[in-house]
Design a protein around this motif. Structure first.
Motif, PDB file in Angstrom:
ATOM      1  N   THR A  89      52.634  -7.672  24.332  1.00 55.23           N
ATOM      2  CA  THR A  89      53.485  -6.695  24.542  1.00 55.23           C
ATOM      3  C   THR A  89      53.195  -5.272  23.849  1.00 55.23           C
ATOM      4  N   LYS A  90      53.824  -4.284  24.527  1.00 51.46           N
ATOM      5  CA  LYS A  90      53.729  -3.043  24.162  1.00 51.46           C
ATOM      6  C   LYS A  90      54.518  -2.413  22.963  1.00 51.46           C
ATOM      7  N   ILE A  91      53.975  -1.877  21.764  1.00 51.31           N
ATOM      8  CA  ILE A  91      54.724  -1.681  20.726  1.00 51.31           C
ATOM      9  C   ILE A  91      54.610   0.064  20.659  1.00 51.31           C
ATOM     10  N   LEU A  92      55.829   0.831  20.655  1.00 49.63           N
ATOM     11  CA  LEU A  92      55.616   2.204  20.500  1.00 49.63           C
ATOM     12  C   LEU A  92      55.701   2.682  18.759  1.00 49.63           C
ATOM     13  N   LEU A  93      54.833   3.481  18.406  1.00 47.34           N
ATOM     14  CA  LEU A  93      54.660   4.104  17.333  1.00 47.34           C
ATOM     15  C   LEU A  93      54.884   5.453  17.127  1.00 47.34           C
ATOM     16  N   SER A  94      55.457   6.167  16.051  1.00 45.65           N
ATOM     17  CA  SER A  94      55.898   7.364  16.009  1.00 45.65           C
ATOM     18  C   SER A  94      55.408   7.882  14.545  1.00 45.65           C
ATOM     19  N   CYS A  95      54.992   8.888  14.392  1.00 48.92           N
ATOM     20  CA  CYS A  95      54.562   9.617  12.986  1.00 48.92           C
ATOM     21  C   CYS A  95      54.410  11.098  13.279  1.00 48.92           C
ATOM     22  N   ASN A  96      55.599  11.462  12.346  1.00 48.98           N
ATOM     23  CA  ASN A  96      55.881  12.868  12.274  1.00 48.98           C
ATOM     24  C   ASN A  96      55.902  13.583  10.906  1.00 48.98           C
ATOM     25  N   PRO A  97      54.513  13.878  10.232  1.00 48.55           N
ATOM     26  CA  PRO A  97      54.567  14.453   8.908  1.00 48.55           C
ATOM     27  C   PRO A  97      55.365  15.756   9.213  1.00 48.55           C
ATOM     28  N   ASP A  98      56.093  15.954   7.932  1.00 52.43           N
ATOM     29  CA  ASP A  98      56.545  17.469   7.654  1.00 52.43           C
ATOM     30  C   ASP A  98      55.928  18.196   6.605  1.00 52.43           C
ATOM     31  N   PRO A  99      55.367  19.539   7.112  1.00 53.59           N
ATOM     32  CA  PRO A  99      54.918  20.338   6.034  1.00 53.59           C
ATOM     33  C   PRO A  99      56.025  20.757   5.100  1.00 53.59           C
ATOM     34  N   VAL A 100      55.654  21.301   3.983  1.00 47.17           N
ATOM     35  CA  VAL A 100      56.662  21.718   3.032  1.00 47.17           C
ATOM     36  C   VAL A 100      56.701  23.510   2.971  1.00 47.17           C
ATOM     37  N   TYR A 101      57.839  23.911   3.380  1.00 51.35           N
ATOM     38  CA  TYR A 101      58.051  25.417   3.552  1.00 51.35           C
ATOM     39  C   TYR A 101      58.438  25.721   2.080  1.00 51.35           C
ATOM     40  N   LEU A 102      57.813  26.998   1.739  1.00 50.89           N
ATOM     41  CA  LEU A 102      58.161  27.354   0.434  1.00 50.89           C
ATOM     42  C   LEU A 102      59.280  28.722   0.495  1.00 50.89           C
ATOM     43  N   PRO A 103      60.583  28.267  -0.160  1.00 49.31           N
ATOM     44  CA  PRO A 103      61.680  29.104   0.000  1.00 49.31           C
ATOM     45  C   PRO A 103      61.198  30.747  -0.726  1.00 49.31           C
ATOM     46  N   GLN A 104      61.224  31.717   0.033  1.00 53.91           N
ATOM     47  CA  GLN A 104      60.794  32.949  -0.345  1.00 53.91           C
ATOM     48  C   GLN A 104      61.305  34.088   0.320  1.00 53.91           C
ATOM     49  N   THR A 105      60.970  35.220   0.056  1.00 54.97           N
ATOM     50  CA  THR A 105      61.073  36.605   0.755  1.00 54.97           C
ATOM     51  C   THR A 105      59.937  36.907   1.339  1.00 54.97           C
ATOM     52  N   GLY A 106      59.939  37.773   2.609  1.00 52.56           N
ATOM     53  CA  GLY A 106      58.844  38.338   2.780  1.00 52.56           C
ATOM     54  C   GLY A 106      58.179  37.449   3.760  1.00 52.56           C
ATOM     55  N   SER A 107      56.643  37.273   3.712  1.00 54.08           N
ATOM     56  CA  SER A 107      55.973  36.611   4.688  1.00 54.08           C
ATOM     57  C   SER A 107      56.029  35.309   4.351  1.00 54.08           C
ATOM     58  N   PRO A 108      56.637  34.171   5.191  1.00 59.72           N
ATOM     59  CA  PRO A 108      56.672  32.950   5.134  1.00 59.72           C
ATOM     60  C   PRO A 108      55.240  32.207   4.753  1.00 59.72           C
ATOM     61  N   LYS A 109      55.653  31.179   3.859  1.00 60.54           N
ATOM     62  CA  LYS A 109      54.361  30.419   3.364  1.00 60.54           C
ATOM     63  C   LYS A 109      54.823  28.992   3.528  1.00 60.54           C
ATOM     64  N   VAL A 110      53.731  28.290   3.646  1.00 53.46           N
ATOM     65  CA  VAL A 110      53.865  26.723   3.926  1.00 53.46           C
ATOM     66  C   VAL A 110      52.628  26.065   3.158  1.00 53.46           C
ATOM     67  N   VAL A 111      52.925  24.700   2.631  1.00 56.99           N
ATOM     68  CA  VAL A 111      51.872  24.016   1.902  1.00 56.99           C
ATOM     69  C   VAL A 111      51.887  22.752   3.003  1.00 56.99           C
ATOM     70  N   MET A 112      50.757  22.374   3.449  1.00 57.43           N
ATOM     71  CA  MET A 112      50.355  21.283   4.344  1.00 57.43           C
ATOM     72  C   MET A 112      49.653  20.268   3.691  1.00 57.43           C
ATOM     73  N   ARG A 113      50.033  18.960   3.814  1.00 54.29           N
ATOM     74  CA  ARG A 113      49.272  17.836   3.036  1.00 54.29           C
ATOM     75  C   ARG A 113      48.585  17.098   4.088  1.00 54.29           C
ATOM     76  N   PHE A 114      48.350  17.569   5.321  1.00 50.86           N
ATOM     77  CA  PHE A 114      47.742  17.043   6.347  1.00 50.86           C
ATOM     78  C   PHE A 114      46.292  16.496   5.879  1.00 50.86           C
ATOM     79  N   HIS A 115      45.667  17.250   4.808  1.00 46.76           N
ATOM     80  CA  HIS A 115      44.209  16.927   4.593  1.00 46.76           C
ATOM     81  C   HIS A 115      44.129  15.647   3.680  1.00 46.76           C
ATOM     82  N   LYS A 116      45.379  15.122   2.987  1.00 47.02           N
ATOM     83  CA  LYS A 116      45.277  13.766   2.285  1.00 47.02           C
ATOM     84  C   LYS A 116      46.279  13.024   2.795  1.00 47.02           C
TER      85      LYS A 116
END
Length: 254
Positions: A89-116
């Protein structure tokens, strides 16, 4: 993930896709919600973590279709998904990692954990008569739970997991190096005895390339689980329309 011990030992490299690695779980790991990540039919609902969301779904009402979010308690309530010993039988898998968005003013920044980020697919036999679900030995587990195979393709060319092989019960790869599979195929080989079943666990963790100290301060893993029971014959299914929904033609020559 809050590990008390180093749980993964890489044994070999899966050649057809960079990032796939075979791993053996040396001891059960304690998950972020305080339950055993690898054992226990009564494990409670997963807690929300900053890592993202995962899901595992199947055709729990045996109508030939897999609906998102279908199944509910059927995922972990005995006997779970019933598969014949001559059936796949076929089994469906889903995987949706979330980046961490840093609250701040000005240019948006994000911390990504994808490397680990580590994506983990695991199969384990469980004893429904015991609170911890564990057997004294693998031989006893195989005798009671039967055997299942997990394939990457419906043609059964790329074997991912084998519940009867101690070196092929857990598969780990880096999320950054390869996109997780959208589905797998579970084959029933040997029927289980009453009280025996398998859990297939789909997990997202931030432990890839991390040592035990780094894992201790990591985020709790997020995971979903499916109980599978193999029977001598599967459940009768309705006639399903197998015509493709989309058909692509080659452009006519002029």
């Amino acid at each position: 993930m809050y590990f008390l011990s180093l749980t993964l030992t890489v044994q070999a490299q899966w050649g057809w896709n960079n990032g796939w690695q075979w791993g053996v779980q040396q001891s059960p790991a304690i998950s972020g919600n305080g339950g055993w990540a690898g054992w226990g039919p009564g494990a409670g609902p997963r807690i929300n973590t900053p890592l993202g969301k995962v899901g595992i779904n199947a055709d729990f009402n045996y109508d030939g279709q897999i609906w998102g979010g279908e199944g509910g308690n059927a995922k972990v309530t005995p006997p779970g998904l019933l598969i014949g010993s001559d059936e796949m039988t076929k089994i469906l898998l889903s995987c949706n990692p979330d980046p961490v968005y840093l609250p701040q003013t000005g240019s948006p920044k994000v911390v990504m954990r994808f490397h680990k980020l580590a994506v983990i697919l695991d199969v384990r036999g469980i004893d429904l008569s015991k609170k911890n679900g564990r057997y004294r030995s693998l031989d006893k587990e195989i005798e009671k739970c039967g055997r299942v195979l997990v394939w990457a393709d419906k043609n059964r060319q790329n074997l991912l997991l084998d519940s009867s092989d101690p070196a092929r019960r857990r598969l780990v790869w880096s999320y950054a190096d390869s996109v997780p599979l959208p589905h797998v195929y579970v084959e029933g080989v040997d029927a289980a005895q009453p009280g025996g079943a398998h859990f297939i666990t789909w997990e997202l963790d931030d432990s890839y390339g991390q040592n035990a100290f780094q894992r201790f301060f990591g985020e709790p893993a997020v995971w979903d689980r499916l109980m599978v029971s193999v029977r001598p014959s599967g459940i009768t299914k309705p006639i399903v329309d197998t015509d493709p929904v989309w058909i692509k033609f080659s452009k006519p020559t002029r």
